[in-house]
Motif scaffolding. Structure first.
Motif, PDB file in Angstrom:
ATOM      1  N   GLY A 234       0.689  -1.349  -0.249  1.00 21.41           N
ATOM      2  CA  GLY A 234       0.043  -0.100   0.461  1.00 21.41           C
ATOM      3  C   GLY A 234       0.769   1.504   0.052  1.00 21.41           C
ATOM      4  O   GLY A 234       0.658   2.809   0.078  1.00 21.41           O
ATOM      5  N   LYS A 235       2.465   1.105  -0.041  1.00 25.79           N
ATOM      6  CA  LYS A 235       3.208   2.164  -0.174  1.00 25.79           C
ATOM      7  C   LYS A 235       3.763   2.756  -1.287  1.00 25.79           C
ATOM      8  O   LYS A 235       4.182   3.590  -1.499  1.00 25.79           O
ATOM      9  N   GLY A 236       2.818   2.050  -2.817  1.00 24.58           N
ATOM     10  CA  GLY A 236       4.039   1.831  -3.846  1.00 24.58           C
ATOM     11  C   GLY A 236       4.925   0.956  -4.577  1.00 24.58           C
ATOM     12  O   GLY A 236       5.262   0.828  -5.246  1.00 24.58           O
ATOM     13  N   LEU A 237       5.379  -0.201  -3.582  1.00 24.36           N
ATOM     14  CA  LEU A 237       5.499  -1.367  -3.666  1.00 24.36           C
ATOM     15  C   LEU A 237       5.941  -1.277  -5.500  1.00 24.36           C
ATOM     16  O   LEU A 237       4.049  -1.960  -5.835  1.00 24.36           O
ATOM     17  N   GLN A 238       6.460  -1.763  -6.296  1.00 25.13           N
ATOM     18  CA  GLN A 238       6.166  -1.917  -7.399  1.00 25.13           C
ATOM     19  C   GLN A 238       6.767  -3.482  -7.932  1.00 25.13           C
ATOM     20  O   GLN A 238       8.228  -3.474  -7.627  1.00 25.13           O
ATOM     21  N   LEU A 239       7.085  -3.986  -8.807  1.00 23.55           N
ATOM     22  CA  LEU A 239       7.648  -5.338  -9.599  1.00 23.55           C
ATOM     23  C   LEU A 239       8.501  -4.238 -10.603  1.00 23.55           C
ATOM     24  O   LEU A 239       7.398  -4.309 -12.235  1.00 23.55           O
ATOM     25  N   ALA A 240       9.882  -4.905 -10.632  1.00 23.27           N
ATOM     26  CA  ALA A 240      10.648  -3.057 -11.392  1.00 23.27           C
ATOM     27  C   ALA A 240      11.037  -4.369 -13.201  1.00 23.27           C
ATOM     28  O   ALA A 240      11.121  -5.923 -12.982  1.00 23.27           O
TER      29      ALA A 240
END
Length: 279
Positions: A234-240
């Motif tokens: 919920g804090k902006g974690l993304q799979l790059a």
């Protein structure tokens, strides 16, 4: 006379009683003092045995073991948190391990230097070749002589040869880029568990956590991807595209947490600013 003797005995008995009572009171007071002293000693011993540690330091972008983002290399070494011998000079950055970390690997570092030198040489030549376009072979005019035809043919062959050499140069330059990526990955894997600090000319650009480190949310090596998602989803974690999970650092432009995942679990983590170039 008998009465006086009786009185004297009574007085003597009274004095004896008073002395006995006083002695008992004194002993009692001594016992109480001893008990108080013993209690104080026990209390002091308990206090000295009590743990004073606040627990392990959390790994964060605010700093770790005295190292902070953008800190100058000399300032980083002055913290005493790092070994002073570089373990990598790839890309123009200078990398160090934490105290007690692995010693510099000369074989790997020599290979890195050779790979980088070839990469720079081939790509400089490729850039120069891209600025040169082969001269057109042209069309022979009607009535051209055999000599003209031979000259034209020689020109076409030279152009073809130049084109082939240029094509090979481009292929070699491309391969050198792949080799550089491989060298970077080899270095990163070498220090994924032990951690390292990477300094650009302008300061600290990457801080890799040692295996025992954890974030304030309890995430570290061995945490599952589900744990990672619960902590930072919920804090902006993304799979790059790199395959790493990335989380922007609030209030620090360009800085991100990077979580390397293998087999569904966190295998390493770092905080880095890839916008900062090594040189």
């Amino acid at each position: 006379m008998g009465k006086n003797r009786g009185r004297i005995r009574a007085v003597g008995v009274g004095v004896s009683v008073v002395l006995l009572v006083a002695g008992a009171a004194a002993c009692g007071n001594d016992d109480k003092g001893d008990k108080k002293d013993t209690a104080k000693a026990d209390s002091a011993a308990t206090a000295s045995a009590a743990p004073t540690s606040k627990g392990p330091e959390a790994f964060s972008a605010a700093g770790y073991r005295g190292l902070k983002p953008a800190m100058a290399k000399d300032a980083g070494l002055a913290t005493g948190a790092l070994e002073t011998a570089p373990v990598s000079l790839l890309d123009g950055c200078t990398d160090f391990v934490y105290k007690g970390g692995p010693a510099p690997d000369k074989t790997r570092m020599d290979a890195e230097a050779a790979t980088e030198a070839r990469y720079k040489d081939l790509n400089a030549k490729a850039d120069a070749a891209r600025g040169k376009s082969p001269a057109p072979a042209g069309t022979l005019p009607p009535g051209a002589s055999a000599k003209d035809a031979a000259a034209a043919a020689a020109g076409s062959a030279a152009a073809a040869k130049d084109s082939a050499a240029t094509a090979q140069l481009m292929a070699d330059a491309t391969q050198s880029i792949v080799d550089m990526w491989t060298a970077r990955e080899t270095r990163d894997k070498a220090f994924l568990a032990t951690g390292r600090a990477s300094f650009a000319a302008t300061g600290l650009r990457e801080l890799v956590a040692p295996a025992e480190a954890k974030t304030a949310e309890g995430i570290g090596v061995g945490s599952s991807v589900d744990d990672l998602q619960r902590a930072y989803g919920g804090k902006g974690l993304q799979l790059a595209k790199s395959g790493k999970y990335e989380l922007p650092v609030e209030g620090q432009q360009g800085w991100k947490y990077e979580f390397t995942v293998d087999g569904g679990k966190v295998a390493g983590m770092a905080v880095a600013n890839r916008d900062i170039k090594c040189t």
